[in-house]
Write a protein that holds these residues in place. Structure first.
Motif, PDB file in Angstrom:
ATOM      1  N   GLU A   1      46.329  36.708  47.715  1.00  0.00           N
ATOM      2  CA  GLU A   1      47.783  37.167  47.619  1.00  0.00           C
ATOM      3  C   GLU A   1      48.079  36.966  46.111  1.00  0.00           C
ATOM      4  O   GLU A   1      47.440  35.942  45.262  1.00  0.00           O
ATOM      5  CB  GLU A   1      48.565  36.217  48.401  1.00  0.00           C
ATOM      6  CG  GLU A   1      49.936  36.646  48.498  1.00  0.00           C
ATOM      7  CD  GLU A   1      50.819  35.842  49.714  1.00  0.00           C
ATOM      8  OE1 GLU A   1      50.545  36.437  50.714  1.00  0.00           O
ATOM      9  OE2 GLU A   1      51.588  34.969  49.542  1.00  0.00           O
TER      10      GLU A   1
ATOM     11  N   SER B   1      47.600  40.813  49.841  1.00  0.00           N
ATOM     12  CA  SER B   1      48.808  40.624  50.183  1.00  0.00           C
ATOM     13  C   SER B   1      49.949  40.529  48.826  1.00  0.00           C
ATOM     14  O   SER B   1      49.479  39.605  48.217  1.00  0.00           O
ATOM     15  CB  SER B   1      49.036  39.203  50.987  1.00  0.00           C
ATOM     16  OG  SER B   1      50.474  39.164  51.296  1.00  0.00           O
TER      17      SER B   1
ATOM     18  N   HIS C   1      53.094  39.468  47.130  1.00  0.00           N
ATOM     19  CA  HIS C   1      54.184  38.229  47.357  1.00  0.00           C
ATOM     20  C   HIS C   1      55.244  38.218  46.163  1.00  0.00           C
ATOM     21  O   HIS C   1      54.599  37.847  45.175  1.00  0.00           O
ATOM     22  CB  HIS C   1      53.816  37.170  47.673  1.00  0.00           C
ATOM     23  CG  HIS C   1      54.793  35.840  48.071  1.00  0.00           C
ATOM     24  ND1 HIS C   1      55.617  36.191  49.263  1.00  0.00           N
ATOM     25  CD2 HIS C   1      54.933  34.823  47.663  1.00  0.00           C
ATOM     26  CE1 HIS C   1      56.359  35.194  49.146  1.00  0.00           C
ATOM     27  NE2 HIS C   1      56.153  34.135  48.341  1.00  0.00           N
TER      28      HIS C   1
ATOM     29  N   ARG D   1      50.054  43.354  53.567  1.00  0.00           N
ATOM     30  CA  ARG D   1      51.323  42.843  53.757  1.00  0.00           C
ATOM     31  C   ARG D   1      52.254  42.788  52.273  1.00  0.00           C
ATOM     32  O   ARG D   1      51.602  42.671  51.282  1.00  0.00           O
ATOM     33  CB  ARG D   1      51.373  41.300  54.275  1.00  0.00           C
ATOM     34  CG  ARG D   1      50.876  41.286  55.759  1.00  0.00           C
ATOM     35  CD  ARG D   1      50.765  39.949  56.188  1.00  0.00           C
ATOM     36  NE  ARG D   1      49.912  38.997  55.379  1.00  0.00           N
ATOM     37  CZ  ARG D   1      48.713  38.945  55.643  1.00  0.00           C
ATOM     38  NH1 ARG D   1      48.250  39.790  56.461  1.00  0.00           N
ATOM     39  NH2 ARG D   1      47.773  38.286  55.014  1.00  0.00           N
TER      40      ARG D   1
ATOM     41  N   SER E   1      55.869  41.130  50.747  1.00  0.00           N
ATOM     42  CA  SER E   1      56.690  40.146  50.943  1.00  0.00           C
ATOM     43  C   SER E   1      57.592  39.598  49.794  1.00  0.00           C
ATOM     44  O   SER E   1      57.334  39.818  48.726  1.00  0.00           O
ATOM     45  CB  SER E   1      56.273  38.852  51.717  1.00  0.00           C
ATOM     46  OG  SER E   1      55.397  38.231  50.941  1.00  0.00           O
TER      47      SER E   1
ATOM     48  N   LEU F   1      57.906  35.487  56.810  1.00  0.00           N
ATOM     49  CA  LEU F   1      56.831  34.729  56.039  1.00  0.00           C
ATOM     50  C   LEU F   1      57.427  33.376  56.340  1.00  0.00           C
ATOM     51  O   LEU F   1      58.195  33.038  55.695  1.00  0.00           O
ATOM     52  CB  LEU F   1      56.672  35.066  54.734  1.00  0.00           C
ATOM     53  CG  LEU F   1      55.455  34.674  54.080  1.00  0.00           C
ATOM     54  CD1 LEU F   1      55.528  35.527  52.664  1.00  0.00           C
ATOM     55  CD2 LEU F   1      55.581  33.178  53.741  1.00  0.00           C
TER      56      LEU F   1
ATOM     57  N   GLU G   1      52.839  35.855  58.525  1.00  0.00           N
ATOM     58  CA  GLU G   1      52.033  34.777  57.675  1.00  0.00           C
ATOM     59  C   GLU G   1      52.916  33.800  57.755  1.00  0.00           C
ATOM     60  O   GLU G   1      54.131  33.472  57.646  1.00  0.00           O
ATOM     61  CB  GLU G   1      52.243  35.978  56.110  1.00  0.00           C
ATOM     62  CG  GLU G   1      51.059  35.044  55.219  1.00  0.00           C
ATOM     63  CD  GLU G   1      51.111  35.791  54.152  1.00  0.00           C
ATOM     64  OE1 GLU G   1      51.096  37.103  54.043  1.00  0.00           O
ATOM     65  OE2 GLU G   1      51.215  35.268  53.086  1.00  0.00           O
TER      66      GLU G   1
ATOM     67  N   HIS H   1      52.701  30.102  54.894  1.00  0.00           N
ATOM     68  CA  HIS H   1      52.394  29.528  53.858  1.00  0.00           C
ATOM     69  C   HIS H   1      52.034  28.158  54.007  1.00  0.00           C
ATOM     70  O   HIS H   1      53.091  27.351  54.423  1.00  0.00           O
ATOM     71  CB  HIS H   1      53.328  29.791  52.613  1.00  0.00           C
ATOM     72  CG  HIS H   1      53.181  31.212  51.867  1.00  0.00           C
ATOM     73  ND1 HIS H   1      53.974  31.617  51.075  1.00  0.00           N
ATOM     74  CD2 HIS H   1      52.318  32.157  52.156  1.00  0.00           C
ATOM     75  CE1 HIS H   1      53.680  32.811  50.285  1.00  0.00           C
ATOM     76  NE2 HIS H   1      52.746  33.203  51.373  1.00  0.00           N
TER      77      HIS H   1
ATOM     78  N   PRO I   1      47.847  34.847  60.038  1.00  0.00           N
ATOM     79  CA  PRO I   1      47.320  34.822  58.469  1.00  0.00           C
ATOM     80  C   PRO I   1      47.957  33.747  57.779  1.00  0.00           C
ATOM     81  O   PRO I   1      49.150  33.579  57.565  1.00  0.00           O
ATOM     82  CB  PRO I   1      47.608  35.996  57.977  1.00  0.00           C
ATOM     83  CG  PRO I   1      47.732  37.178  59.081  1.00  0.00           C
ATOM     84  CD  PRO I   1      48.336  36.241  60.223  1.00  0.00           C
ATOM     85  N   THR I   2      47.347  32.760  56.927  1.00  0.00           N
ATOM     86  CA  THR I   2      47.696  31.454  56.497  1.00  0.00           C
ATOM     87  C   THR I   2      47.437  31.598  55.000  1.00  0.00           C
ATOM     88  O   THR I   2      46.112  31.720  54.747  1.00  0.00           O
ATOM     89  CB  THR I   2      47.147  30.476  57.251  1.00  0.00           C
ATOM     90  OG1 THR I   2      47.769  30.352  58.307  1.00  0.00           O
ATOM     91  CG2 THR I   2      47.994  29.099  56.546  1.00  0.00           C
TER      92      THR I   2
END
Length: 285
Positions: free
Chosen positions: A32, A59, A61, A92, A94, A178, A213, A215, A253-254
């Protein structure tokens, strides 16, 4: 014989680790990046990210859309994000449920405060957020993720519980959540509450279908307030909350977020491996 599921956890793509990651190619669910760091039309950073995208799912972000701003979105910012998404084809995209854009005086030009300022949880804030999220999704031609904040102040006119606010946002716009578990724990600690009990109630109130997702991060609790600094290993209460979230939501997904005081790459990989192991354990994989 059962095969081991592919990794679901990812880490942030950060310059000090780029060469080692490209050389070693460790197994990761995704990487990410902060979208705004790659808004230039060319350059070395974008070229390296393109190489990384060949090896890993990506991803994007963001920290700058200011989705909850009554002043609306910055067209240049949205155009750059759309160009980056078109080029990198991320899995993704976000940003945060916050505001940052407003005029300094009534009728004056809109300025960007360069911060993630919290929204009121009420119908008017929800209406503004929905409108801006819809505009981004129409421009990108995809649903986006919206993250809950670590907030150091609140508003007297809140009328909706925070999970209810996000459930309604997803219902109206088709976006996904998220879910930042560290932010939930930080907010609870700063309110003098049990982070695990508060976090479990928060997660249980969500529409599980909307979480795209998660976090995880570290926080700094050495001062008068707990700071979401992303500068250490994930704390035990957040791991406990994560276990509950996986039981409630299933595998998601983390990301291991670590943005300050970056450690050796192997430390990040250890945290990601712990998240994967916990997902397998709690989800019965």
């Amino acid at each position: 014989m059962h095969s081991t599921p592919a990794p679901a956890a990812g880490i942030g793509w950060r310059q000090p680790h780029e060469a080692e990651l490209l050389q070693r190619r460790p197994a990761l669910g995704f990487i990410e990046v902060h979208s705004e760091n790659y808004f230039a039309e060319g350059g070395a950073a974008l070229a390296v990210l393109a190489r990384a995208r060949e090896a890993y799912a990506l991803s994007l972000h963001g920290v700058g859309l200011a989705l909850g701003s009554a002043a609306g979105l910055d067209a240049w910012h949205l155009d750059r994000l759309a160009m980056l998404a078109q080029r990198m084809q991320p899995v993704r995209v976000s940003d945060h449920a916050c505001f940052a854009r407003a005029p300094q005086a009534a009728g004056g030009p809109v300025v960007h405060g360069n911060d993630l300022l919290p929204l009121g949880f009420n119908d008017e804030s929800l209406r503004i957020l929905c409108s801006n999220v819809q505009r981004v999704q129409e421009r990108l031609r995809r649903p986006i993720g919206v993250e809950n904040l670590a907030a150091y102040l609140g508003w007297a006119d809140d009328t909706l519980a925070e999970p209810q606010f996000f459930n309604e946002l997803a219902r109206r716009t088709g976006c996904w959540l998220l879910l930042d578990l560290n932010n939930i724990a930080v907010n609870a600690l700063n309110a003098g509450l049990d982070p695990l009990a508060e976090g479990r109630a928060w997660v249980d109130a969500l529409d599980a279908r909307q979480v795209g997702e998660i976090h995880l991060a570290g926080y700094d609790d050495s001062g008068d307030i707990v700071v979401d600094d992303h500068g250490s290993r994930v704390h035990p209460p957040v791991w406990q909350l994560y276990a509950h979230a996986v039981r409630r939501l299933g595998p998601v997904p983390t990301l291991i977020e670590w943005d300050t005081d970056l450690p050796a790459l192997d430390v990040l990989l250890e945290e990601a491996a712990r998240a994967d192991a916990l997902q397998r354990q709690e989800a019965g994989l």
